[in-house]
Design a protein around this motif. Structure first.
Motif, PDB file in Angstrom:
ATOM      1  N   LYS A  99     -29.744  28.902  70.813  1.00 52.75           N
ATOM      2  CA  LYS A  99     -29.374  30.185  71.539  1.00 52.75           C
ATOM      3  C   LYS A  99     -28.072  30.383  71.616  1.00 52.75           C
ATOM      4  N   LYS A 100     -27.620  31.898  72.368  1.00 55.82           N
ATOM      5  CA  LYS A 100     -25.943  32.043  72.729  1.00 55.82           C
ATOM      6  C   LYS A 100     -25.846  31.083  73.686  1.00 55.82           C
TER       7      LYS A 100
ATOM      8  N   GLN B 198     -33.548  30.065  72.174  1.00 53.51           N
ATOM      9  CA  GLN B 198     -34.236  31.041  73.465  1.00 53.51           C
ATOM     10  C   GLN B 198     -35.767  30.751  73.933  1.00 53.51           C
TER      11      GLN B 198
ATOM     12  N   PRO C 297     -29.907  35.265  68.281  1.00 50.44           N
ATOM     13  CA  PRO C 297     -28.674  36.639  68.985  1.00 50.44           C
ATOM     14  C   PRO C 297     -27.793  37.141  67.438  1.00 50.44           C
ATOM     15  N   SER C 298     -27.597  38.269  68.155  1.00 52.31           N
ATOM     16  CA  SER C 298     -26.581  39.240  66.689  1.00 52.31           C
ATOM     17  C   SER C 298     -24.829  38.663  66.624  1.00 52.31           C
TER      18      SER C 298
END
Length: 211
Positions: free
Chosen positions: A31-32, A180, A207-208
């Motif tokens: 995840k970011k 996530q 995430p983009s």
């Protein structure tokens, strides 16, 4: 940053580590903002070890180099050589991890090594089926804490059977909190079922790049 110490020994069961080390090393589904994870191959000597599948692994460090802390994790894979006395030192280190509250993750034959040291007597755990630990560890007294599941995560101890590597990996990733929650669920569903809809669901959780 988490440091993941992966204990390597001759006859190591390659498939048991496949998912967990590849996901933690690549970070492809992290995840970011997830903290970087450092993997270190650790052993009782600097000599290369040879896995059950014929791979050669050169250890990065020795057992004495392990730093026991809340940001460290010890992974203990299955192998046919756990009965060798030279592996006692890493089980003693595992005891230090558990006492401190740091994570120990053991699968297959490594659970027997923990059982021989009494480390499963008072902690919920699993292994290769009911009766296995009694068969290979005469001093094992943790029967009332045994849970017959492919993998069991209880606080800082994560154990698994030889067929529980995927769920074991899920529990480890969850403990480290690097995915996530929806990514982890889609990842697990995809790799446990092979259904393509879970692959696309997994991709949608990431995430983009533009973000």
């Amino acid at each position: 940053m988490f440091t993941i110490y992966v204990y390597v020994l001759d006859t190591l069961a390659d498939w048991e580590l496949g998912h967990v080390i590849s996901e933690l090393n690549s970070g492809r589904f992290f995840k970011k903002g997830a903290q970087h994870v450092s993997l270190k191959m650790v052993s009782y000597s600097r000599e290369p070890i040879h896995t059950m599948g014929g791979l050669t692994i050169v250890p990065d460090c020795l057992i004495n180099d392990i730093v026991v802390s809340k940001t460290s994790m010890l992974l203990l894979p299955g192998a046919d050589t756990w009965n060798d006395p030279k592996h006692v030192a890493v089980i003693e280190k595992a005891s230090e991890f558990l006492t401190l509250g740091a994570a120990v993750c053991a699968i297959c034959g490594a659970t027997a090594a923990l059982a021989n040291f009494g480390l499963l007597d008072q902690r919920p755990h699993t292994s290769n089926g009911p009766g296995f630990l009694e068969m290979v560890s005469p001093d094992y007294n943790g029967q009332s804490f045994y849970i017959d599941k492919p993998s069991v995560a209880e606080n800082n101890l994560i154990t698994a059977s030889c067929t529980g590597a995927l769920l074991w990996t899920k529990h480890i990733i969850e403990y480290l909190d690097v995915f996530q929650s929806d990514t982890l669920e889609s990842w697990y569903k995809y790799f446990s079922t092979g259904e393509p809809q879970y692959f696309f669901a997994l991709m949608q959780t990431l995430p983009s790049e533009k973000g």
